[in-house]
Design an enzyme around this catalytic site. Structure first.
Site: not given
Ligand code: HSE
Length: 373
Positions: A137, A164, A271, A278
């Site tokens: 993403c 994210q 995160r 995102h």
């Molecule tokens: N790896 C991404 C995430 C999810 O953890 O935000 C979308 O590919």
């Protein structure tokens, strides 16, 4: 004749967003679609706008799958691992469209993002490619945001800091974040109503709750609310997370760049406690010095979803936020300026919906490309 499409994993987070988009765009009427399941074989399929879609088929039944012209799966990597190669061994020559990462770097697969690599997709189909996989993403959202600069071969290298959303970790993390927000608020809600309470007292309640092992960690791991986690996906054992490694490899694969043409992309993936968008902050080294108005018009002209927010305090605070983008196909860009590093460096901040352009929309569009063949 309508193409026979088998849809697997349509009830999960990405699958549901994809199905909703397919309903909204009236894609279903263009397909002879069958819904497959890994857990409810023989149950009734979905009823959509008064149309019943039959009985759910077994997603592991290769004899049923082999009848499909196209298989669209959002079931995840484990499913792909179990089914894809067995189906190929049986001589199936249909098209496989996959949201999971398992086949992404496989040489027979193309990572699809048609506003960016339409010509490569079409050329690959002509050359016999049958396997099309959605990108990571952050990679897809970066390419949608910066596609114009890539197209014009203006990028030498990029450093990306990501912010994210929890949806990227799955639906349980959206619930976890909301539950945590509730727990935090409940712990101080009476104090918040008092006029004379010290904010440091409130903060100390929250902080000890965030640190406590038992009462707060609903899923027995790191809190998402009031916190951030600077590691996404598994450990690549070289100081990088897998999410960070994907940035470099997938971007260059999507753009079909040869080894000596590759763009260097380094990143720090984090995160944060937003729900489905995102955001990414880019420090870009350009191949040549070019003025900001030209850069902006290149970014805007690449695709119809990019929008630029003026780089001033009011516009940024008012418009350049995940809440403005959630649930839409907009790719917002802002904070565009020269970096203090020098005139060949620019900064850009971008935001996109992780479940739309980051996951489902490239697959829906790929399906539409295939049904027109
Ligand atoms: N790896 C991404 C995430 C999810 O953890 O935000 C979308 O590919």
């Amino acid at each position: 004749m309508k193409k026979k499409v088998g849809f697997v994993g349509w009830r999960g987070l990405v699958g549901s967003v994809l199905l909703n988009r397919m309903i909204f765009k009236k894609d279903l009427s263009k397909l002879n679609i069958k819904f497959f399941t890994t857990s409810q074989v023989g149950h009734n399929g979905p009823k959509i706008n008064n149309t019943k879609f039959g009985i759910l088929e077994n997603a592991y039944d290769l004899q049923k799958l082999i009848e499909m012209d196209i298989i669209l799966t959002c079931q995840g990597s484990e499913y792909t691992k179990k089914v894809y190669f067995n189906l190929k061994k049986l001589g199936w020559t249909g098209f496989w469209i996959d949201a999971s990462s398992y086949l992404r770097m496989h040489k027979s697969a193309i990572i699809v993002l048609d506003p960016v690599n339409y010509n490569f997709i079409m050329q690959s189909i002509e050359n016999g490619c049958r396997t099309f996989v959605g990108g990571n993403c952050t990679v897809s959202l970066m390419l949608m945001a910066l596609g114009g600069l890539f197209d014009n071969n203006l990028i030498k290298r990029i450093f990306v800091s990501t912010y994210q959303a929890v949806s990227g970790a799955g639906s349980s993390y959206i619930k976890k974040l909301l539950l945590e927000m509730g727990v935090l608020h409940n712990s101080v809600k009476d104090d918040l109503k008092k006029n004379n309470i010290s904010i440091l007292k409130i903060e100390s309640v929250i902080t000890s709750l965030l640190k406590s092992r038992n009462s707060f960690r609903l899923f027995n791991d790191t809190p998402l609310a009031g916190n951030l986690i600077p590691w996404i996906d598994s450990d690549n054992n070289d100081g990088k997370s897998k999410e960070e490694v994907k940035g470099q490899f997938e971007t260059n694969k999507i753009l079909n760049l040869k080894t000596d043409e590759e763009v260097i992309i380094d990143s720090m993936c984090v995160r944060i406690s937003t729900f489905r968008c995102h955001s990414q902050s880019f420090l870009i080294e350009l191949n040549k010095i070019i003025n900001l108005s030209e850069i902006k018009s290149i970014l805007l002209n690449h695709n119809k979803w990019t929008e630029i927010v003026d780089n001033d305090k009011y516009s940024t605070i008012r418009y350049l936020t995940p809440s403005m983008v959630s649930g839409t196909l907009k790719i917002l860009l802002g904070r565009i300026r020269f970096s203090s590093f020098g005139k060949s460096y620019i900064t850009v901040f971008s935001i996109g919906d992780q479940l739309l352009w980051g996951a489902s929309e490239p697959l829906r569009r790929m399906l539409n490309i295939l049904i027109k063949l």
